[in-house]
Motif scaffolding. Sequence first.
Motif, PDB file in Angstrom:
ATOM      1  N   ALA A  49       4.982   8.639  -0.968  1.00  0.00           N
ATOM      2  CA  ALA A  49       4.371   8.978  -1.917  1.00  0.00           C
ATOM      3  C   ALA A  49       3.488   7.807  -2.380  1.00  0.00           C
ATOM      4  O   ALA A  49       3.695   8.064  -3.815  1.00  0.00           O
ATOM      5  N   TRP A  50       5.186   6.709  -2.627  1.00  0.00           N
ATOM      6  CA  TRP A  50       4.887   5.286  -2.676  1.00  0.00           C
ATOM      7  C   TRP A  50       3.187   4.899  -2.826  1.00  0.00           C
ATOM      8  O   TRP A  50       2.204   4.480  -3.048  1.00  0.00           O
ATOM      9  N   PRO A  53      -0.480   7.528  -3.542  1.00  0.00           N
ATOM     10  CA  PRO A  53      -0.215   8.267  -5.071  1.00  0.00           C
ATOM     11  C   PRO A  53      -0.685   9.659  -4.593  1.00  0.00           C
ATOM     12  O   PRO A  53       0.313  10.296  -6.385  1.00  0.00           O
ATOM     13  N   ARG A  56       1.858  12.511  -4.409  1.00  0.00           N
ATOM     14  CA  ARG A  56       3.426  12.782  -5.651  1.00  0.00           C
ATOM     15  C   ARG A  56       3.156  13.720  -6.644  1.00  0.00           C
ATOM     16  O   ARG A  56       3.601  14.878  -6.290  1.00  0.00           O
TER      17      ARG A  56
END
Length: 593
Positions: A49-50, A53, A56
């Motif tokens: 997710a980092w 993005p 997310r």
Amino acid sequence: MRSLRPLGQWLTSPRVRAVARIAAFAILAIAGILLAVLFIHRGLLPVVAWLIPALRLPFLDFAVYGPYPTQQFVSFDLHAPKPWRTLWDKSCDGGQIFIGPNGPSVTDSGPVITDTNGELIWMTHEYNTVMNFDMQSYRGKDYLTFWTGNKTGSNGRGEMLMLDSNYKVAYRIQAVGGENRGDIHEFRLTDDNTALIAVYNHTQADLRSWPGFRPSDGWLVDGLFQEIDVETNELLFEWRAINHFDPINNYYFDPFGGYFESHPYDYYHLNSIAKDSKGNYLISSRHFHHIAYIEGKTGNVLWTLGGHSKDFKDLSHGKATEHQWQHNARWVDEEKGILSFMDNGAAGPLHVDAPCSKGTMVQLDTENMTATLLHSYVSPNKVRAASQGNLQVINDDQVLVGWGATAAYTEFTMDGTPLCEVHYSAGLLFWFERWKSYRVHRHFGWVGKPDWPPSARVKGGRVYVSWNGATEVKFWELQGVKKEGGKWESVETTEKQGFEDSFALPSKAEFVHYRIAALDSEKNVLHHSEPAQPEGGLGWAAGVAIGVAVVAVLSICAWYGVRHWARRRREGRNLFTWEYKELFGQDYQYSRL
Ligand SMILES: *[C@@H]1O[C@H](CO)[C@@H](O)[C@H](O)[C@H]1NC(C)=O
Ligand SMILES: *[C@@H]1O[C@H](CO)[C@@H](O)[C@H](O)[C@H]1NC(C)=O
Ligand SMILES: *[C@@H]1O[C@H](CO)[C@@H](O)[C@H](O)[C@H]1NC(C)=O
């Protein structure tokens, strides 16, 4: 002793040893799966997710981080909601959010104030489930206002509370007359310093003309509202729907309603009441699909908008009068005839009449009796709320729509462009209504001055501090005392960052006790915490003991399992036949399959 020998023989029998080996492998497999899930959940997915993005939000909506995340604290025991943003604009920063989370997944239901970052300001579970939590002003002072009592299904029997800035009950408003009790749906303070409350009153009526062979002495839930003097609880005005509308004209299908007192037919479902400068009332009925305007002096219905009403000519091709199951009708501009409401378009699984809910702003011309749709407010995620919800005009540029039974709110520009959206539960689970807030408000300037002290607790070499409800704290000061009964000395001061902050305890054990002082912007002391209780050694020791035990069990399983795995390999047996002979006393035969 002799009697133990059969037990010993049994324990060393090939069959029992085979079961023990299988158990060792099963424990290893389960531990492996748990570790893998933990690694994926806590390690891999956050990194993905980092890196990406865009993933997310889908992760949140698919409950990768849990269906209803909460924030937990060291110095405070309640679980606070943990909202997340699916869309954000800086115009949504600032002020405070007022919600009343409840529902099957909410452990600590009750009124909650957060800032617009979702940082907790105040919450309590003292009143259990509350409805209609809001900040309203009465005689120039701000109060926290809400309904509390016994909620049964979609209505309730209780009373209205007003808390002052010390979070003390300043006023308690109760429905007037017989068995009447305040209902969850409305509690408005008026400019005349009175309170408007909804009352759901069970009453009898002849229902023989209704379909389904209903009785002549059937049961209805009538929609009442009362205007009550806040100081004296005196009844100033009362209005009853049944005196003005024929109950049979409702849109709500309830196959079992009306036959028995225990299940009256909720034909009107009054869900908002507001008083205007002319002394008239604007009300909303979910089950009539209409907004009604009631003359203050007489209680006469001046007009209705929507539902079966033909009072207004719709200049927007039906769009100004087509609302269904709506909530929260309010005047936005009395002079211009502009009003707003939340058009649910749905009311539970039997009534799904629109693809999504929408905030609505309509302009009425009450001279020529025309209605024009001004704006529609639709969530970018096409949220649909099968009950509850509200629309709040925040200022000239912005409105907020609370999606009621759906755990989200959205802010829009006045003309309907979404600016911000906040979710309180995974979007995938919205339909299950396990987290809801009857209404959502954003206000500015609530000042809370609790008369309880800040809470300080030591954990893991840090002292944690929070002060539920205090809005005036700008700094925390860690103070220590060197000997029992000695003088408190300042150790360190830090700026308040969030609901809970913490200090690392000095490594030199020069102090015997610590406490925390809450300071205002001028560094005046507002309040001290009680001395922070030093960390109990037991919790830490228990943690280590459990850890050692888990590692020991896994090591034994691994040693036992690997040894036998090696032996079975040498014997040329495969996974399916490993323990077969020991368990069943004969060789495994493929033909048996
Ligand atoms: C809620 O119900 C209980 C039990 O019937 C009753 O004792 C209590 O007074 C009720 N609360 C309110 C606020 O009416
Ligand atoms: C309904 O309203 C009447 C008149 O106000 C009142 O006497 C009666 O007790 C109410 N019934 C219930 C169940 O609230
Ligand atoms: C009503 O209609 C008339 C004629 O079209 C118009 O002159 C008048 O301004 C309208 N009234 C309002 C309040 O807009």
